[in-house]
Design an enzyme around this catalytic site. Structure first.
Site, short mmCIF file in Angstrom:
data_model
loop_
_atom_site.label_atom_id
_atom_site.label_comp_id
_atom_site.label_asym_id
_atom_site.label_seq_id
_atom_site.Cartn_x
_atom_site.Cartn_y
_atom_site.Cartn_z
N GLY A 160 18.39 -31.61 -9.08
CA GLY A 160 19.30 -31.94 -10.45
C GLY A 160 20.79 -31.75 -10.18
O GLY A 160 21.25 -32.63 -9.60
N ARG A 205 16.16 -22.67 -2.42
CA ARG A 205 14.92 -22.04 -1.50
C ARG A 205 14.12 -23.30 -0.74
O ARG A 205 13.77 -22.87 0.23
CB ARG A 205 14.17 -21.51 -2.44
N TYR A 253 17.49 -16.86 -22.31
CA TYR A 253 18.15 -18.03 -21.43
C TYR A 253 19.45 -18.27 -22.10
O TYR A 253 20.73 -18.26 -21.36
CB TYR A 253 17.38 -19.25 -21.58
N LYS A 261 23.51 -17.47 -20.33
CA LYS A 261 24.52 -18.60 -20.30
C LYS A 261 25.71 -18.03 -20.95
O LYS A 261 26.95 -18.57 -20.90
CB LYS A 261 24.07 -19.95 -20.86
N PRO A 285 26.59 -28.14 -20.27
CA PRO A 285 25.69 -28.87 -20.99
C PRO A 285 24.86 -28.72 -21.66
O PRO A 285 24.03 -27.63 -21.96
CB PRO A 285 25.30 -29.69 -19.65
P1 NDP Z 1 16.71 -28.15 -11.66
O1 NDP Z 1 15.46 -27.32 -11.95
O2 NDP Z 1 16.65 -29.38 -11.36
O3 NDP Z 1 17.43 -27.35 -10.52
C1 NDP Z 1 17.69 -26.01 -10.39
C2 NDP Z 1 18.03 -25.68 -9.11
O4 NDP Z 1 18.49 -24.06 -8.87
C3 NDP Z 1 17.23 -26.08 -8.03
O5 NDP Z 1 18.00 -26.45 -6.89
C4 NDP Z 1 16.50 -24.72 -7.47
O6 NDP Z 1 16.41 -24.84 -6.11
C5 NDP Z 1 17.75 -24.04 -7.71
N1 NDP Z 1 17.31 -22.38 -7.84
C6 NDP Z 1 16.62 -21.86 -8.88
N2 NDP Z 1 16.33 -20.53 -8.54
C7 NDP Z 1 17.03 -20.43 -7.20
C8 NDP Z 1 17.04 -19.34 -6.50
N3 NDP Z 1 16.34 -18.00 -6.84
N4 NDP Z 1 17.49 -19.29 -5.47
C9 NDP Z 1 17.95 -20.36 -5.03
N5 NDP Z 1 18.13 -21.48 -5.83
C10 NDP Z 1 17.56 -21.36 -6.91
O7 NDP Z 1 17.63 -27.88 -12.75
P2 NDP Z 1 19.09 -28.16 -13.28
O8 NDP Z 1 19.81 -29.05 -12.14
O9 NDP Z 1 19.00 -28.86 -14.61
O10 NDP Z 1 19.75 -26.94 -13.55
C11 NDP Z 1 20.81 -26.50 -12.90
C12 NDP Z 1 21.68 -25.59 -13.62
O11 NDP Z 1 22.26 -26.28 -14.82
C13 NDP Z 1 20.93 -24.33 -14.29
O12 NDP Z 1 22.08 -23.16 -14.06
C14 NDP Z 1 20.67 -24.53 -15.72
O13 NDP Z 1 20.49 -23.65 -16.30
C15 NDP Z 1 21.93 -25.49 -15.89
N6 NDP Z 1 21.79 -26.15 -17.26
C16 NDP Z 1 20.58 -27.07 -17.16
C17 NDP Z 1 20.66 -28.18 -18.47
C18 NDP Z 1 19.52 -29.01 -18.50
O14 NDP Z 1 19.22 -29.40 -19.57
N7 NDP Z 1 18.97 -29.45 -17.28
C19 NDP Z 1 21.52 -28.05 -19.53
C20 NDP Z 1 22.60 -27.01 -19.23
C21 NDP Z 1 22.70 -26.08 -18.04
P3 NDP Z 1 15.12 -24.08 -5.32
O15 NDP Z 1 13.91 -24.08 -6.28
O16 NDP Z 1 14.88 -25.15 -4.20
O17 NDP Z 1 15.40 -22.75 -5.10
C1 8X3 Z 2 19.88 -26.27 -21.19
C2 8X3 Z 2 20.20 -26.85 -22.27
O1 8X3 Z 2 19.71 -27.19 -24.76
O2 8X3 Z 2 17.81 -27.14 -23.18
O3 8X3 Z 2 20.81 -25.47 -20.93
O4 8X3 Z 2 19.06 -25.26 -23.71
S1 8X3 Z 2 19.15 -26.57 -23.50
#
Ligand code: NDP
Ligand code: 8X3
Length: 250
Positions: free
Chosen positions: A16, A37, A150, A154, A180
């Site tokens: 992501g 991880r 959640y 944030k 975002p």
């Molecule tokens: P993904 O699930 O695609 O990526 C999440 C990443 O976090 C993975 O690389 C995962 O790696 C890593 N991760 C999760 N838990 C752990 C852990 N305990 N230790 C190490 N790494 C960890 O989601 P996004 O890229 O969308 O999310 C990234 C960030 O953006 C998050 O903080 C999310 O809350 C935030 N966000 C996302 C939005 C969305 O709509 N997608 C909107 C707003 C914010 P692995 O599993 O290999 O450890």
């Molecule tokens: C992720 C955005 O709107 O799905 O942080 O909660 S939302």
């Protein structure tokens, strides 16, 4: 500011937003320090990027491993830290949601984020330069049904970023929180425990943000001149908006 020559640590770089950000910063010339991880994903990304890459498979909730990482040679001097590792779990109302899910979100989105930050910021301050980018969320400001813990994690990230900015003013260390709305990544697959159909429905009939859209904003913040600190960027898909106040009538 130029990115080439900088060392950038990106947590959550296996997927992501973290993955897209790692690729973007590497393309701009940074040496990448990848953390996540899933070792196979780290290996694949490192192989894809080629030179200027170091990777460590670890769980950011493991405080000992995080502290040790900051003592590890290639990770000792980090110029840019992007805290993207994070997750949402479940979408059940507050009276039915899983306590284990709540703990995992708090441990990852809040506790691990502050542990990682605390491990690397002292070095940045000592060197008189650095940039910490946190990935917050619109959910930290704008509540939605079943967004409770959640969203609260944030809100924590937002406030922690702003307070860090106060402490670090004048040190040469900048702090940015990018918040975002809907970004199509593995986020919803994780939230719904691998249920891809349910995850796909989240983005059905609309154009969500891409991870690359967020990587753009990370690059924008990091490349501003040294005297410019981008505090917060809130960003949503054009198709997303805010709900009205809910009124339950008898
Ligand atoms: P993904 O699930 O695609 O990526 C999440 C990443 O976090 C993975 O690389 C995962 O790696 C890593 N991760 C999760 N838990 C752990 C852990 N305990 N230790 C190490 N790494 C960890 O989601 P996004 O890229 O969308 O999310 C990234 C960030 O953006 C998050 O903080 C999310 O809350 C935030 N966000 C996302 C939005 C969305 O709509 N997608 C909107 C707003 C914010 P692995 O599993 O290999 O450890
Ligand atoms: C992720 C955005 O709107 O799905 O942080 O909660 S939302």
């Amino acid at each position: 500011m130029r990115i080439d020559g900088l060392r950038a640590l990106v947590t959550g770089s296996t997927s992501g937003i973290g993955y897209a950000t790692a690729k973007r910063l590497h393309r701009a010339g940074a040496t990448l320090l990848l953390v996540g991880r899933r070792e196979d994903r780290l290996d694949a990304l490192a192989a894809d990027l080629g030179a200027r890459v170091h990777a460590r498979a670890l769980d950011v909730r493991d405080g000992g491993a995080v502290a040790a990482l900051a003592e590890d040679e290639p990770f000792r001097e980090v110029d840019v830290l992007v805290n993207s590792a994070g997750l949402a779990l479940g979408l059940d109302p507050v009276d039915r949601a899983s306590l284990d899910d709540w703990d995992t979100m708090i441990d990852t989105n809040c506790k691990a984020l502050v542990h990682v930050t605390r491990a690397f910021v002292p070095g940045m301050v000592a060197r008189g330069r650095g940039h910490v980018v946190h990935i917050g969320s619109v959910a930290g400001t704008h509540p939605y049904p079943a967004g409770h813990v959640y969203g609260a994690t944030k809100a924590f990230v937002h406030q922690f970023s702003q307070a860090m900015k106060s402490d670090l003013a004048g040190t040469g260390v900048r702090v940015t929180c990018i918040e975002p709305g809907m970004v199509e990544t593995e986020f919803s697959v994780v939230r719904f425990q691998g249920d891809r159909d349910r995850a796909d429905k989240v983005y059905d009939g609309m154009i969500p943000l891409s991870a690359d859209d967020i990587a753009d904003l990370v690059e924008f913040a990091v490349t501003r001149p040294a005297h410019v600190n981008v505090n917060v960027i809130e960003v949503m898909p054009s198709a997303q908006g805010f709900g009205p106040f809910l009124v339950k009538r008898s």
